[in-house]
Design an enzyme around this catalytic site. Structure first.
Site, PDB file in Angstrom:
ATOM      1  N   TYR A 107       0.000  41.558 -43.960  1.00  0.00           N
ATOM      2  CA  TYR A 107       1.099  42.887 -44.211  1.00  0.00           C
ATOM      3  C   TYR A 107       2.490  42.484 -43.295  1.00  0.00           C
ATOM      4  O   TYR A 107       2.646  41.696 -42.316  1.00  0.00           O
ATOM      5  CB  TYR A 107       0.875  44.315 -43.362  1.00  0.00           C
ATOM      6  N   TRP A 199      -0.630  50.679 -33.812  1.00  0.00           N
ATOM      7  CA  TRP A 199      -2.027  50.303 -34.392  1.00  0.00           C
ATOM      8  C   TRP A 199      -2.251  48.619 -34.217  1.00  0.00           C
ATOM      9  O   TRP A 199      -3.312  48.153 -34.010  1.00  0.00           O
ATOM     10  CB  TRP A 199      -1.930  50.702 -35.761  1.00  0.00           C
ATOM     11  N   ASP A 200      -1.150  48.125 -34.805  1.00  0.00           N
ATOM     12  CA  ASP A 200      -1.303  46.533 -34.762  1.00  0.00           C
ATOM     13  C   ASP A 200      -1.257  45.920 -33.509  1.00  0.00           C
ATOM     14  O   ASP A 200      -2.073  44.772 -33.110  1.00  0.00           O
ATOM     15  CB  ASP A 200      -0.135  45.731 -35.703  1.00  0.00           C
ATOM     16  N   THR A 201      -0.612  46.554 -32.369  1.00  0.00           N
ATOM     17  CA  THR A 201      -0.867  46.106 -30.963  1.00  0.00           C
ATOM     18  C   THR A 201      -2.201  46.178 -30.707  1.00  0.00           C
ATOM     19  O   THR A 201      -2.876  45.233 -29.983  1.00  0.00           O
ATOM     20  CB  THR A 201       0.083  46.790 -30.201  1.00  0.00           C
TER      21      THR A 201
END
Length: 615
Positions: A107, A199-201
Site C-alpha cells: 500500500y 495501524w501500520d506502526t
C-alpha cells in the site's frame, strides 16, 4: 466488475501475485490519475496478470466511488473495494488486504508523495523473499526528506517514542509506502487493534517482535498538499496507542497471577499506611482509645448494611440501561472499585469497575462509564441535598452566623475543604439540570461538539462513544421510574453512611442531644463527603476529616480532640471495611487491581455474558 464490500469473501477465481491497495477517502480529484500511475508503474516490472490494484474506498461522500467503479469496469486489473461506513485508514487497509488475492500486499498513499521509481524495489524486497516486510523511510541518514517544521518535528518525536517505548529498530514508521508478505498479515491481523493512523506502526512493531525480517530503505519523498492527520487529536491518539502497545508487549507478559495477587495485597497495605501521612494519629490516639467499643461495633454493622444497597442501586442503574445482573456480583464489583479509589489517585477505581463488568459480564465500556457517571451524579445530588436540608434547619434556628464565624476563623485546610464541598455541591445541581435538559432534546450537544472539531473517521468514532455515553446517562436520570429507584437507594446509602458517623461520634460521649447529634452528623458528614470528591488525596483522606472536624467544633460544644478523633475513627472504619471487602471480592471474582484492565483484552461477547433486555 462487481464491487465487493466490507466483509465480502475473496473471489478465488481471480488471483494475482501482488496486490496493491490504495486507501482512498474523498479523492475524486486525484484517484483516477493515481490508479493510472500505479498500473503503469507495476506494468514496467510485472506481467499484466501478476498484479491487481484495489481502491479501498472508505465511506466517501464525493464521487470517488463512481470513479473507482468505472475504472474497475474498464480494467480487470483494477478492483473497487467499497465500505458504506468509515473504517479508518487502518480498518480500510485491513479489510482490503483480507479481500486481496496476492501473496505480496502493498500500500501507499494516494497523493503519491513517495517517488514511484521506488515501487519495484518495495515489491521485489518482499516478492524475492529477502524480507517479510519492506517500508520506505524519509529519515534515513543518507536521504532525509525535506518537511515543514510543523510536520517534521512531530514526526521525529513520534518515531523517537516508538523506538524508545516499543524497541523498534526503524527510523520511520509512518511513511505511507509499505509491503507485507501474506504470512505476516495473516499472522498479525488479529493482534493489531488500532484501526486508524497507528495501524501500520503496530504492524511494524509486532512484526519485529514476532521475528519477521523487516527492512527499511530510503525513498525520495515530496509533501503533497495538506496532511489529513490532525496534529493535535491524532498525535495524541497515537501517543495513547504507543502506551497501550507498550503495556501489551512489555508489561503484561510479566504480570503473572501470583504477581497480581501479591501486588494487590501490597497496594492495600500501602493505602492503609497513607492515612498516617495526612493525619497525626498521635494527637488523637488517646481519645480513640476511650471510644465505646460497643458503639464502634454497631457502627460497623450499620456501614456494612450500606454495601448490599450499593449493589442493588448499581443493578437498577444497569437495568435502566438494558442489562440485568445479580446484585451480589455488582456489590463485589463496587467493593473492588472503591478499593481502587483508596489505592490509586484520581479515582482510578471508577475505571476499574468498568473493566470488571466488561471482563466478567461483557457490558460495553461506554455503558460502564455512563453507569458510573450516573451513580456519581446521584451520589453528589443526594449528599448535597442532605447538607442543604440541614443548612436550612440551621438557618431557621439562627445558627448560620455562628457557622460563618467558624469558617472565617478556621485553619486554611478546613476552609479549603468547605469551599471544595460547596463548589462540588453546586456542580452536582448543575449536572442534574443539564441532564434533565438534554434528556428532553433531540440533539446531542457533546457529539455535535466533537464533530465540529473534526469530521474524519476517528472523530466520528469518538463522537459515537460520547453520544452513547450521554444517551445512557440520560436514560437512567431521564425517567421518573429510574430517577425514583436510583434516587431512593442513594438516600438509603448515604443515610446509613451518616448514621455510621453519628454512632462513632456518640461513642466518644460528646454530651449532645439526639437531635443535635443527628443534625451535626448529617451536615458534617455530607460536607466532608463533598469535600473528598475531588481526587486531591487517596480516598479523600484529610479533606474529609478537615471538613468534619471544622463543622462539629463550630456548631457544637464538642472539643477539638473529640471531633478529630471521631472523624479519624469514622473514616478509618469505613476505609478498612472497604479494603477488606474489596480484597475479598477480588479473590471471589478472581480479579485484581493490577490485572483488571488486561483481562478485558481477552474478553469476547458470548451467550453467557450480560443478557440484553428486550425493548
Amino acid at each position: 466488475m462487481s464491487r465487493p464490500t466490507a466483509g465480502d469473501a475473496v473471489d478465488a477465481s481471480v488471483t494475482a501475485e501482488v496486490s496493491v491497495v490504495l486507501p482512498a477517502y474523498n479523492e475524486e480529484d486525484t484517484i483516477e490519475r493515481t490508479v493510472e500511475t500505479t498500473v503503469s508503474a507495476l506494468s514496467r516490472f510485472l506481467p499484466a496478470d501478476a498484479f491487481e490494484v484495489i481502491v479501498a474506498e472508505d465511506g466517501c461522500s464525493d464521487r470517488t466511488p463512481e470513479i473507482a467503479e468505472r475504472m474497475a469496469d474498464e480494467d480487470a486489473r483494477v478492483r473497487h473495494f467499497h465500505s458504506d461506513e468509515r473504517l479508518g485508514r487502518g480498518g480500510a487497509l485491513e479489510h482490503a488486504f483480507a479481500a486481496a488475492t496476492g501473496d505480496v500486499l502493498v500500500y501507499f498513499d494516494t497523493d503519491l508523495a513517495t517517488d514511484m521509481r521506488h515501487l519495484e524495489e518495495l515489491v521485489e524486497r518482499v516478492r524475492s523473499g529477502d524480507c517479510d516486510v519492506a517500508t520506505g523511510s524519509r529519515w534515513m541518514p543518507e536521504n532525509v526528506a525535506s518537511r515543514p517544521a510543523k510536520r517534521g518535528v512531530p514526526s521525529r518525536a513520534y518515531n523517537g517514542l516508538v523506538r524508545t517505548f516499543l524497541r523498534s529498530d526503524l527510523r520511520d514508521h509512518q511513511c505511507g509506502f509499505k509491503a507485507f508478505s501474506r504470512e505476516v498479515f495473516e499472522t498479525l491481523r488479529d493482534d493489531v487493534e488500532d484501526e486508524h493512523w497507528f495501524w501500520d506502526t503496530e504492524m511494524l512493531v509486532r512484526a519485529q517482535r514476532e521475528g519477521f525480517a523487516v527492512e527499511e530503505f530510503a525513498v525520495d519523498w515530496t509533501p503533497k498538499g495538506d496532511t489529513k492527520v490532525d496534529l493535535v487529536r491524532d498525535v495524541f491518539g497515537m501517543g495513547s496507542q504507543i502506551l497501550r502497545t507498550w503495556w501489551q508487549l512489555a508489561v503484561r507478559p510479566r504480570i503473572t497471577r501470583r504477581v497480581a495477587l501479591v501486588a494487590g495485597a501490597v497496594l492495600t497495605v500501602v493505602a492503609m499506611l497513607l492515612m498516617t501521612q495526612y493525619i497525626d494519629f498521635g494527637a488523637v490516639v488517646s481519645e480513640v482509645r476511650q471510644a465505646d467499643a460497643a458503639f464502634v461495633a454497631v457502627a460497623t454493622v450499620v456501614y456494612l448494611l450500606s454495601w448490599p444497597v450499593r449493589g442493588i442501586r448499581y443493578r437498577d442503574i444497569l437495568e435502566e440501561l438494558g442489562y440485568r445482573e445479580k446484585a451480589g456480583f455488582l456489590t463485589g464489583a463496587v467493593f473492588v472499585s472503591q478499593t481502587g479509589n483508596l489505592v490509586f489517585p484520581a479515582r482510578a477505581g471508577d475505571l476499574i469497575r468498568a473493566y470488571v463488568v466488561k471482563a466478567r459480564r461483557g457490558i460495553p465500556y461506554p455503558t460502564g462509564f455512563a453507569s458510573l457517571a450516573a451513580e456519581r451524579v446521584f451520589d453528589l445530588l443526594t449528599i448535597a441535598g442532605l447538607a442543604g436540608i440541614v443548612l436550612v434547619g440551621y438557618t431557621v434556628t439562627g445558627q448560620t452566623a455562628e457557622l460563618a464565624e467558624t469558617l472565617v476563623g478556621a485553619e486554611e485546610a478546613g476552609q479549603v475543604a468547605v469551599v471544595v464541598a460547596t463548589l462540588v455541591g453546586l456542580a452536582a445541581v448543575v449536572a442534574v439540570a443539564v441532564i434533565a435538559f438534554t434528556a428532553r432534546s433531540d440533539s446531542n450537544f457533546a457529539g455535535a461538539l466533537v464533530r465540529r472539531a473534526s469530521s474524519d473517521s476517528y472523530a466520528e468514532y469518538v463522537a459515537g462513544v460520547v453520544e452513547r455515553f450521554a444517551s445512557d446517562l440520560q436514560t437512567v436520570a431521564g425517567t421518573r421510574r429510574g430517577f425514583a429507584r436510583v434516587g431512593l437507594s442513594s438516600v438509603v446509602i448515604w443515610t446509613l453512611d451518616v448514621i455510621t458517623a453519628v454512632i462513632i461520634l456518640a461513642a466518644f460521649d460528646p454530651g449532645l442531644g439526639l437531635v443535635e447529634l443527628l443534625a451535626v452528623g448529617f451536615f458534617a458528614v455530607s460536607v466532608g463527603n463533598l469535600a473528598k470528591v475531588l481526587p486531591l488525596s487517596p480516598g479523600g483522606v484529610g479533606l474529609y476529616e478537615g471538613a468534619f472536624t471544622l463543622l462539629v467544633i463550630g456548631l457544637t460544644d464538642v472539643g477539638p480532640s473529640i471531633a478529630i478523633g471521631a472523624a479519624v475513627l469514622d473514616h478509618a472504619l469505613k476505609n478498612i471495611v472497604t479494603l477488606v471487602g474489596g480484597y475479598a471480592s477480588m479473590i471471589g471474582l478472581n480479579v485484581s487491581l493490577t490485572t483488571a484492565v488486561e483481562e478485558t483484552r481477552d474478553v469476547r461477547e458470548s451467550p453467557d455474558g450480560a443478557a440484553r433486555l428486550d425493548d
